[in-house]
Design a protein around this motif. Structure first.
Motif, PDB file in Angstrom:
ATOM      1  N   ILE A  15       0.794  -1.231   0.000  1.00 36.75           N
ATOM      2  CA  ILE A  15       0.000   0.000   0.000  1.00 36.75           C
ATOM      3  C   ILE A  15       0.830   1.286   0.000  1.00 36.75           C
ATOM      4  O   ILE A  15       0.268   2.355  -0.228  1.00 36.75           O
ATOM      5  CB  ILE A  15      -0.962   0.030   1.217  1.00 36.75           C
ATOM      6  CG1 ILE A  15      -0.177   0.095   2.534  1.00 36.75           C
ATOM      7  CG2 ILE A  15      -1.893  -1.160   1.201  1.00 36.75           C
ATOM      8  CD1 ILE A  15      -1.069   0.217   3.757  1.00 36.75           C
ATOM      9  N   ARG A  52      -9.590  -8.187   4.814  1.00 40.16           N
ATOM     10  CA  ARG A  52     -10.603  -8.078   5.875  1.00 40.16           C
ATOM     11  C   ARG A  52     -10.587  -9.308   6.777  1.00 40.16           C
ATOM     12  O   ARG A  52     -10.772  -9.199   7.997  1.00 40.16           O
ATOM     13  CB  ARG A  52     -11.988  -7.881   5.257  1.00 40.16           C
ATOM     14  CG  ARG A  52     -12.153  -6.521   4.571  1.00 40.16           C
ATOM     15  CD  ARG A  52     -13.600  -6.253   4.185  1.00 40.16           C
ATOM     16  NE  ARG A  52     -13.718  -4.971   3.508  1.00 40.16           N
ATOM     17  CZ  ARG A  52     -13.798  -4.807   2.201  1.00 40.16           C
ATOM     18  NH1 ARG A  52     -13.759  -5.880   1.404  1.00 40.16           N
ATOM     19  NH2 ARG A  52     -13.893  -3.612   1.675  1.00 40.16           N
ATOM     20  N   VAL A 110      -5.332  -2.259  11.738  1.00 39.96           N
ATOM     21  CA  VAL A 110      -5.461  -0.940  11.115  1.00 39.96           C
ATOM     22  C   VAL A 110      -4.952  -0.968   9.674  1.00 39.96           C
ATOM     23  O   VAL A 110      -5.591  -0.444   8.749  1.00 39.96           O
ATOM     24  CB  VAL A 110      -4.697   0.122  11.936  1.00 39.96           C
ATOM     25  CG1 VAL A 110      -4.729   1.470  11.229  1.00 39.96           C
ATOM     26  CG2 VAL A 110      -5.290   0.237  13.338  1.00 39.96           C
ATOM     27  N   GLY A 111      -3.791  -1.589   9.469  1.00 43.14           N
ATOM     28  CA  GLY A 111      -3.215  -1.644   8.124  1.00 43.14           C
ATOM     29  C   GLY A 111      -4.092  -2.395   7.138  1.00 43.14           C
ATOM     30  O   GLY A 111      -4.246  -1.987   5.982  1.00 43.14           O
ATOM     31  N   CYS A 112      -4.690  -3.497   7.582  1.00 43.00           N
ATOM     32  CA  CYS A 112      -5.543  -4.288   6.687  1.00 43.00           C
ATOM     33  C   CYS A 112      -6.807  -3.527   6.313  1.00 43.00           C
ATOM     34  O   CYS A 112      -7.247  -3.575   5.153  1.00 43.00           O
ATOM     35  CB  CYS A 112      -5.911  -5.613   7.357  1.00 43.00           C
ATOM     36  SG  CYS A 112      -4.581  -6.824   7.371  1.00 43.00           S
ATOM     37  N   LEU A 113      -7.400  -2.829   7.272  1.00 38.14           N
ATOM     38  CA  LEU A 113      -8.607  -2.058   6.964  1.00 38.14           C
ATOM     39  C   LEU A 113      -8.296  -0.945   5.964  1.00 38.14           C
ATOM     40  O   LEU A 113      -9.076  -0.685   5.034  1.00 38.14           O
ATOM     41  CB  LEU A 113      -9.189  -1.488   8.247  1.00 38.14           C
ATOM     42  CG  LEU A 113      -9.766  -2.520   9.233  1.00 38.14           C
ATOM     43  CD1 LEU A 113     -10.292  -1.835  10.494  1.00 38.14           C
ATOM     44  CD2 LEU A 113     -10.876  -3.338   8.573  1.00 38.14           C
ATOM     45  N   ARG A 114      -7.152  -0.275   6.153  1.00 44.22           N
ATOM     46  CA  ARG A 114      -6.773   0.780   5.211  1.00 44.22           C
ATOM     47  C   ARG A 114      -6.496   0.206   3.823  1.00 44.22           C
ATOM     48  O   ARG A 114      -6.938   0.745   2.807  1.00 44.22           O
ATOM     49  CB  ARG A 114      -5.539   1.507   5.731  1.00 44.22           C
ATOM     50  CG  ARG A 114      -5.805   2.417   6.930  1.00 44.22           C
ATOM     51  CD  ARG A 114      -4.518   3.076   7.382  1.00 44.22           C
ATOM     52  NE  ARG A 114      -4.744   4.010   8.485  1.00 44.22           N
ATOM     53  CZ  ARG A 114      -3.775   4.638   9.125  1.00 44.22           C
ATOM     54  NH1 ARG A 114      -2.501   4.444   8.767  1.00 44.22           N
ATOM     55  NH2 ARG A 114      -4.056   5.458  10.121  1.00 44.22           N
ATOM     56  N   ALA A 115      -5.748  -0.893   3.793  1.00 44.21           N
ATOM     57  CA  ALA A 115      -5.397  -1.487   2.503  1.00 44.21           C
ATOM     58  C   ALA A 115      -6.627  -2.016   1.787  1.00 44.21           C
ATOM     59  O   ALA A 115      -6.734  -1.925   0.557  1.00 44.21           O
ATOM     60  CB  ALA A 115      -4.376  -2.612   2.711  1.00 44.21           C
ATOM     61  N   ARG A 147      -9.602  -0.824   1.867  1.00 41.89           N
ATOM     62  CA  ARG A 147     -10.349   0.291   1.276  1.00 41.89           C
ATOM     63  C   ARG A 147      -9.653   0.840   0.035  1.00 41.89           C
ATOM     64  O   ARG A 147     -10.302   1.351  -0.878  1.00 41.89           O
ATOM     65  CB  ARG A 147     -10.525   1.411   2.307  1.00 41.89           C
ATOM     66  CG  ARG A 147     -11.535   1.099   3.396  1.00 41.89           C
ATOM     67  CD  ARG A 147     -11.909   2.356   4.156  1.00 41.89           C
ATOM     68  NE  ARG A 147     -10.765   2.929   4.858  1.00 41.89           N
ATOM     69  CZ  ARG A 147     -10.458   2.672   6.119  1.00 41.89           C
ATOM     70  NH1 ARG A 147     -11.209   1.836   6.826  1.00 41.89           N
ATOM     71  NH2 ARG A 147      -9.419   3.246   6.687  1.00 41.89           N
ATOM     72  N   ARG A 148      -8.334   0.747  -0.007  1.00 46.43           N
ATOM     73  CA  ARG A 148      -7.587   1.339  -1.117  1.00 46.43           C
ATOM     74  C   ARG A 148      -7.544   0.450  -2.354  1.00 46.43           C
ATOM     75  O   ARG A 148      -7.475   0.943  -3.480  1.00 46.43           O
ATOM     76  CB  ARG A 148      -6.154   1.642  -0.681  1.00 46.43           C
ATOM     77  CG  ARG A 148      -6.050   2.745   0.357  1.00 46.43           C
ATOM     78  CD  ARG A 148      -4.588   3.019   0.681  1.00 46.43           C
ATOM     79  NE  ARG A 148      -4.440   4.041   1.708  1.00 46.43           N
ATOM     80  CZ  ARG A 148      -3.261   4.482   2.142  1.00 46.43           C
ATOM     81  NH1 ARG A 148      -2.138   3.990   1.628  1.00 46.43           N
ATOM     82  NH2 ARG A 148      -3.203   5.400   3.085  1.00 46.43           N
ATOM     83  N   THR A 149      -7.523  -0.862  -2.154  1.00 43.92           N
ATOM     84  CA  THR A 149      -7.334  -1.764  -3.296  1.00 43.92           C
ATOM     85  C   THR A 149      -8.605  -1.863  -4.132  1.00 43.92           C
ATOM     86  O   THR A 149      -9.714  -1.779  -3.620  1.00 43.92           O
ATOM     87  CB  THR A 149      -6.918  -3.166  -2.812  1.00 43.92           C
ATOM     88  OG1 THR A 149      -6.692  -4.002  -3.964  1.00 43.92           O
ATOM     89  CG2 THR A 149      -8.008  -3.814  -1.966  1.00 43.92           C
TER      90      THR A 149
END
Length: 401
Positions: free
Chosen positions: A91, A182, A163-168, A170-172
């Motif tokens: 990301i 998720r 936190v990193g997985c939730l952000r990633a 949403r971005r992918t």
């Protein structure tokens, strides 16, 4: 609970590690793939040394009855340190990803160094098991520091992963990647339950109550191992979704196409057994191929084309003319018309071969005009499927009479 769930986690970790090792050349240029392989590898090692037989054997070999605890904790911290590297490479821009990876790995190395130092200060004890070690040593001050350092690092790493997985996710824009991330995030969140239980027990031990109820111990391991299973599964979901699911769909499609060509192939084989390339191994509609389905499908197409070529001397011009008139009246055009006429020609040619009839000047197959457009095996499969569909449909009325 621990000895029940650990083998499941170990099996999944080994499977993931083996799967990720297959594209070995890509590891040289794909840092995320290398880090992910490390996640599965260290995870597998942590569960392996935590199994009671391995735990006891390591203690006997090294003459240190708790060495497996250090090995397990060190492997877990290594795993936790590599997880942010995977996400960073996915990301973040390359420069930022390298800085984040360096920070994560240095932090992990510092924690492992601290664990080694505290482990060296632990009092020597007799033989232990993975289930009894924490309960036996929770009242020891050095072990409290040891466990506190481990749980703090573990919880921080898993919280960052959530936190990193939730952000990633949403971005992918990749659906399977988002689903996998998720699942990873949910699994990491579940492992925080293990951290909460361990920290609560640790604080109680500092106050003088070192007892851990059996139900609480089972719940702790259910959170840890259950969450780890989800994390391991989630990281595999993108690979399974991108590669396995299309592969399964392709396999099922080839099976269906193989079955669709079956009636045409079987009629030709009964009339001309020599068309079979491997007479000793010929799957039928009942005995469908499992392995090398695409190769079996293309082989069946070649055999049908060989049969079509052998029947060419029995093609009567009147059959082609009458068939064309009839199908044009039904509204067929272009490729569908050529396939329908060719199917009728094959029926008539098979009957003529059985009766020993040959026209003075054989006609050409109606689909021959389409042969220049068949540039790949897939093109030929699609053309033969249309012919086979009309061939089977034309045979239905005669079967009902």
């Amino acid at each position: 609970m621990q000895q029940l769930l650990h083998p499941l986690c170990l099996t999944l970790a080994v499977a993931g590690f083996s799967l990720l090792l297959r594209p070995a050349r890509r590891h040289r240029r794909d840092t995320a793939l290398t880090a992910l392989a490390g996640v599965y590898g260290f995870c597998a090692l942590s569960f392996l040394v935590s199994l009671e037989p391995t735990w006891i054997h390591l203690g006997e070999v090294t003459n240190s009855h708790s060495i497996a605890l250090l090995a397990s904790f060190a492997c877990v911290i290594a795993q936790i340190s590599l997880q942010p590297v995977v996400l960073a490479c996915w990301i973040l821009p390359p420069d930022a990803a390298r800085r984040a990876a360096r920070t994560s790995l240095l932090a992990g190395a510092a924690v492992i160094a601290g664990l080694v130092l505290l482990f060296a200060l632990l009092p020597t004890t007799g033989p232990t098991t993975p289930q009894t070690f924490t309960a036996r040593h929770l009242g020891v001050g050095v072990y409290q520091a040891y466990l506190g350092l481990y749980i703090s690092a573990y919880g921080a790493g898993q919280a960052l992963l959530v936190v990193g997985c939730l952000r990633a996710a949403r971005r992918t824009g990749e659906v399977w990647v988002a689903r996998g991330l998720r699942i990873v995030g949910a699994g990491a969140l579940l492992t925080l339950g293990y951290c909460a239980i361990r920290l609560t027990a640790l604080l109680a031990a500092v106050r003088g109550d070192a007892r851990i109820p059996a139900a609480v111990e089972h719940l702790a391991w259910a959170c840890a191992d259950g969450g780890t299973l989800m994390v391991l599964t989630g990281f595999l979901v993108p690979a399974l979704g991108v590669h396995l699911v299309p592969g399964v769909r392709g396999w099922l499609r080839a099976q269906q196409q193989y079955r669709t060509l079956g009636p045409l192939w079987e009629v030709m084989h009964r009339s001309m057994p020599a068309i079979v390339l491997q007479p000793g191994r010929r799957p039928t509609r009942v005995n469908l191929p499992v392995w090398d389905v695409n190769w079996q499908l293309y082989r069946r197409c070649v055999e049908i084309r060989d049969g079509q070529w052998a029947l060419a001397v029995h093609l009567e011009p009147a059959v082609r003319e009458a068939s064309g008139t009839r199908h044009r009246g039904h509204g067929l055009r272009d490729g569908e018309l050529a396939a329908a006429i060719t199917a009728d020609q094959l029926h008539a040619a098979l009957a003529a071969r059985h009766g020993g009839r040959r026209p003075a000047v054989p006609a050409a197959y109606a689909d021959s005009v389409r042969h220049p457009d068949l540039r790949t095996p897939e093109d030929d499969v699609r053309e033969l499927l249309r012919i086979a569909a009309h061939f089977t449909a034309a045979a239905q009325p005669s079967r009902r009479h």
